[in-house]
Write a protein that holds these residues in place. Structure first.
Motif, mmCIF file in Angstrom:
data_model
loop_
_atom_site.group_PDB
_atom_site.id
_atom_site.type_symbol
_atom_site.label_atom_id
_atom_site.label_comp_id
_atom_site.label_asym_id
_atom_site.label_seq_id
_atom_site.Cartn_x
_atom_site.Cartn_y
_atom_site.Cartn_z
ATOM 1 N N PRO A 1 0.813 -1.224 0.000
ATOM 2 C CA PRO A 1 0.000 0.000 0.000
ATOM 3 C C PRO A 1 0.845 1.272 0.000
ATOM 4 O O PRO A 1 2.031 1.245 0.364
ATOM 5 C CB PRO A 1 -0.795 -0.107 1.300
ATOM 6 C CG PRO A 1 -0.805 -1.558 1.629
ATOM 7 C CD PRO A 1 0.504 -2.093 1.142
ATOM 8 N N GLU A 2 0.232 2.370 -0.394
ATOM 9 C CA GLU A 2 0.956 3.643 -0.394
ATOM 10 C C GLU A 2 1.333 4.004 1.047
ATOM 11 O O GLU A 2 0.674 3.601 2.001
ATOM 12 C CB GLU A 2 0.105 4.757 -1.032
ATOM 13 C CG GLU A 2 -1.131 5.135 -0.268
ATOM 14 C CD GLU A 2 -2.020 6.103 -1.053
ATOM 15 O OE1 GLU A 2 -1.496 6.921 -1.826
ATOM 16 O OE2 GLU A 2 -3.249 6.024 -0.892
ATOM 17 N N PHE A 3 2.428 4.752 1.158
ATOM 18 C CA PHE A 3 2.964 5.049 2.484
ATOM 19 C C PHE A 3 3.453 6.491 2.532
ATOM 20 O O PHE A 3 4.202 6.917 1.658
ATOM 21 C CB PHE A 3 4.124 4.096 2.783
ATOM 22 C CG PHE A 3 4.643 4.225 4.183
ATOM 23 C CD1 PHE A 3 4.115 3.458 5.201
ATOM 24 C CD2 PHE A 3 5.646 5.141 4.477
ATOM 25 C CE1 PHE A 3 4.579 3.583 6.496
ATOM 26 C CE2 PHE A 3 6.105 5.280 5.778
ATOM 27 C CZ PHE A 3 5.575 4.497 6.788
ATOM 28 N N PRO A 4 3.051 7.264 3.554
ATOM 29 C CA PRO A 4 2.023 6.880 4.531
ATOM 30 C C PRO A 4 0.631 6.991 3.909
ATOM 31 O O PRO A 4 0.420 7.870 3.071
ATOM 32 C CB PRO A 4 2.208 7.913 5.641
ATOM 33 C CG PRO A 4 3.046 9.013 5.087
ATOM 34 C CD PRO A 4 3.664 8.568 3.827
ATOM 35 N N PRO A 5 -0.290 6.161 4.336
ATOM 36 C CA PRO A 5 -1.629 6.195 3.746
ATOM 37 C C PRO A 5 -2.436 7.378 4.280
ATOM 38 O O PRO A 5 -2.178 7.856 5.385
ATOM 39 C CB PRO A 5 -2.263 4.883 4.197
ATOM 40 C CG PRO A 5 -1.243 4.165 5.006
ATOM 41 C CD PRO A 5 -0.151 5.109 5.353
ATOM 42 N N PRO A 6 -3.399 7.851 3.474
ATOM 43 C CA PRO A 6 -4.274 8.923 3.947
ATOM 44 C C PRO A 6 -5.208 8.434 5.065
ATOM 45 O O PRO A 6 -5.430 7.229 5.209
ATOM 46 C CB PRO A 6 -5.086 9.297 2.703
ATOM 47 C CG PRO A 6 -5.039 8.091 1.824
ATOM 48 C CD PRO A 6 -3.740 7.404 2.111
ATOM 49 N N ILE A 7 -5.718 9.374 5.847
ATOM 50 C CA ILE A 7 -6.642 9.045 6.944
ATOM 51 C C ILE A 7 -7.952 9.788 6.709
ATOM 52 O O ILE A 7 -7.952 11.023 6.585
ATOM 53 C CB ILE A 7 -6.064 9.478 8.304
ATOM 54 C CG1 ILE A 7 -4.687 8.849 8.537
ATOM 55 C CG2 ILE A 7 -7.018 9.135 9.449
ATOM 56 C CD1 ILE A 7 -3.961 9.414 9.760
ATOM 57 N N PHE A 8 -9.056 9.067 6.638
ATOM 58 C CA PHE A 8 -10.379 9.676 6.486
ATOM 59 C C PHE A 8 -11.194 9.397 7.741
ATOM 60 O O PHE A 8 -11.192 8.273 8.245
ATOM 61 C CB PHE A 8 -11.083 9.100 5.255
ATOM 62 C CG PHE A 8 -10.289 9.263 3.980
ATOM 63 C CD1 PHE A 8 -10.331 10.463 3.270
ATOM 64 C CD2 PHE A 8 -9.468 8.239 3.516
ATOM 65 C CE1 PHE A 8 -9.582 10.628 2.107
ATOM 66 C CE2 PHE A 8 -8.714 8.395 2.356
ATOM 67 C CZ PHE A 8 -8.774 9.592 1.644
#
Lengths: 212, 469
Positions: free
Chosen positions: B171-178
């Motif tokens: 996964p992409e790093f750092p991942p977005p936070i919703f």
């Protein structure tokens, strides 16, 4: 009837090539000689290897002895055939194990343990369909335990040859387990477990299971 | 050998002479103790470490060779499709390699029996081994290790193994936070990895005091199996431990992996790819096998049993954290429960595609998903594309069980929880153990396992559809 040799040939088709087992060195015996840094020299065993060899040989010899008993006493022909497979497969496995244990200087027991003696004595007293049911029940339990024991050796041992023996024997033991379970369900008039359709009920038509 | 044959004779004789009539229960010996329990090291830490380091190259080579035999590991993204944060392209194409002489089409025509008997199942569909099965434990990807070292000066690098997948398949790093509580803000991560150092600065004014305390605990390291202060650790220095979000990075996943806590012996413990915590508020059962019934239970237990070893005995020795149910667990749970899925602008309130926004191919994919593919029978659109159930896909119909790959014994998976498909493009690799690298792989997997006989355009449409979820 499938012999152990055939079983092993099938096993190698799908087995991972060439690479050795790599254990957790936290469980290596402190006095282990190494052939390269981190790699135990051949036949250098730890306590797990030793216990494994002893337990496996007790189980294996009991399989042969109980197989001979069943060959003589089985009511159902398929049960007698199964017993024949046990005598043949476990006979060969026992020889292999004995020679590996010999090379590693692991002393092997020459008497069955109390558990197997009791099973033998109980089966001696039964006959007919009752014998078949009890023999298969004992076989299922023994193969369940053996399957766990082999898996234990695969990760906990340090003698690469004993570990390879365990890896090669496990698929065969699992096949025996399923044979015993299938036979037991056949005798009890149930559908064999293995080829029950997937939960989705989709897709393929399975052929009815052949009895080996 | 002749001595052995004599022994067999004696062995048989011993049976005949035995007349003991004993109850079986009383004399049946259990299997060796360390078949269930973790053994203590037999040697000093320095000796174990030296051997581990000596083995490391061989360990990594062996795993790379298995991965390359099973998969095409190359960097081939889907053109123009990014993960939700826009920071990484989604990997594309079928990566599982076929056995020679087969095609996906002719494989789909064969019965499971035939595939099993002729050993034709692509090896990449089998359970994926841990990089070092006999030791197991948590393995963290490099980006996480580097960021934690930079921010906290805490070391998550093991001396015995490295992470085994290339960065482009994670996964992409750092991942977005919703956040469910602040949908209008969008990604609140500021492009940073949340740590014990920065969480207050990043989240103050956005979350409540209760959530903040939960977040602090989720970012606090506690010692466990591989990261602790005893001789039974796999980091060079005595370690203060690991945090929940070291694997669930920014409440998503960084593809850190581990072995299942739910199975013994060690050789049979299957690999677990960290799950995303996005949308966990809608989930009724937690864990691929444990089926724990609340996020509170999961949170408490994760720490109690040394994060995934299912071993409270060993955990106790290394120092467990027993979070207080009402004051701490509840807050950790409440923080996790506000983590939303990434936005899916093409979905309506029923989880169906908005015809005005979706492409022809996505709509075609939705039709397969609800029609011929029957995916929706388990991945129910209206409940976040899952059914809060576990299912046994019975993959073992297709292969002979019990073979060992890199010290890992391949056995039937049994029932596994249905994972959500919301935001699924953000979380490669796929399945509970991460054995599938791309969504195209999952389509081939289900096509075979469910006996669907999808056409090539149907398969491609399904992938396009899943990218929109």
């Amino acid at each position: 009837m499938r012999s152990l040799a055939q079983g092993l040939a099938v096993a190698t088709l799908f087995a991972s090539p060439a690479f050795a087992q790599i254990g957790n060195p936290a469980g290596t015996e402190p006095d282990t000689r190494q052939s390269a840094p981190g790699i135990p020299a051949p036949h250098q065993t730890n306590a797990q290897d030793q216990l494994f060899a002893q337990q496996a040989v007790i189980g294996g010899m009991a399989e042969v002895a109980l197989g001979k008993l069943a060959d003589r006493k089985a009511h159902n022909r398929a049960v007698a055939e199964f017993a024949g497979v046990m005598i043949q497969d476990h006979g060969k496995a026992n020889e292999k194990l004995a020679s590996l244990a010999g090379s590693a200087r692991i002393p092997l027991p020459n008497e069955p343990d109390a558990e197997h003696k009791a099973v033998h004595a109980r089966l001696e007293r039964l006959s007919g369909a009752q014998f078949d049911v009890a023999y298969l029940e004992a076989q299922v339990q023994d193969h369940q335990k053996t399957a766990q024991l082999l898996q234990w050796e695969i990760n906990s041992g340090q003698d690469a040859q004993l570990q390879r023996f365990a890896s090669e024997t496990l698929p065969i033991v699992l096949r025996h387990l399923r044979m015993a379970q299938d036979l037991a369900s056949q005798i009890a008039g149930q559908t064999p477990r293995e080829l029950a359709p997937a939960t989705t009920g989709m897709g393929h038509q399975d052929q009815p299971r052949r009895t080996r | 050998m002749s001595q052995f044959l004599k022994a067999i004779g004696l062995f048989a004789a011993a049976f005949v002479s035995s007349v003991a009539v004993l109850s079986l229960a009383a004399i049946s010996d259990p299997l060796p103790p360390d078949t269930t329990y973790r053994p203590l090291p037999t040697r000093p830490f320095s000796a174990v470490k030296a051997d581990d380091e000596a083995q490391k190259q061989q360990v990594m080579q062996r795993q790379a060779s298995l991965l390359n035999r099973r998969y095409d590991m190359s960097d081939r993204p889907i053109a123009g499709v990014m993960m939700s944060g826009g920071r990484k392209a989604v990997p594309g194409g079928v990566r599982v390699k076929l056995q020679s002489g087969t095609t996906w089409e002719n494989l789909a025509e064969m019965s499971p029996d035939e595939i099993r008997q002729r050993s034709l199942l692509p090896e990449g569909f089998l359970p994926l081994p841990h990089v070092k099965q006999a030791t197991g434990g948590q393995v963290i990807p490099d980006r996480q290790i580097d960021d934690i070292r930079r921010q906290e000066a805490r070391d998550l690098r093991r001396f015995d193994v490295n992470f085994d997948l290339p960065d482009h398949l994670t996964p992409e790093f750092p991942p977005p936070i919703f956040l469910t509580t602040q949908p209008h803000l969008g990604d609140v991560s500021r492009g940073q990895l949340l740590t014990i150092k920065n969480f207050y600065e990043v989240m103050n004014g956005i979350i409540t005091p209760v959530q903040m305390e939960g977040l602090r605990l989720l970012l606090t390291p506690f010692p466990q199996e591989e990261f602790n202060q005893t001789e039974d650790r796999k980091v060079a220095e005595q370690s203060t431990g690991i945090t929940c979000l070291d694997c669930h990075a920014n409440f998503h996943t960084n593809a850190a992996f581990h072995l299942t806590p739910d199975v013994r012996p060690q050789a049979a413990r299957f690999r677990l790819d960290s799950t995303s915590l996005r949308g966990v508020f809608n989930q009724q059962i937690h864990g691929s096998k444990r089926s724990l019934r609340s996020i509170e239970d999961f949170t408490e237990f994760e720490q109690r049993t040394a994060y995934f070893n299912g071993d409270h005995v060993s955990a106790t020795r290394k120092g467990v954290h027993l979070p207080d149910r009402t004051n701490q667990v509840a807050m950790m749970a409440q923080m996790q429960n506000i983590i939303d899925f990434p936005p899916a602008p093409k979905l309506d309130a029923f989880g169906r595609l908005d015809r005005a926004r979706a492409t022809e191919q996505e709509l075609a994919g939705e039709q397969v998903f609800f029609g011929k593919g029957r995916c929706n029978e388990c991945h129910v659109a209206q409940t976040s594309f899952m059914d809060n159930n576990m299912h046994d896909l019975k993959l073992e119909r297709f292969y002979q069980v019990g073979h060992t790959f890199n010290d890992f014994v391949t056995l039937p998976d049994g029932p596994i929880k249905t994972f959500t498909l919301r935001g699924i493009k953000d979380s490669p690799p796929y399945l509970h153990d991460g054995r599938l690298m791309t969504l195209a792989d999952t389509v081939e997997f289900f096509n075979l396992v469910l006996g669907l006989r999808l056409t090539q355009p149907e398969k491609e449409a399904l992938v396009a559809y899943m990218l929109a979820l």
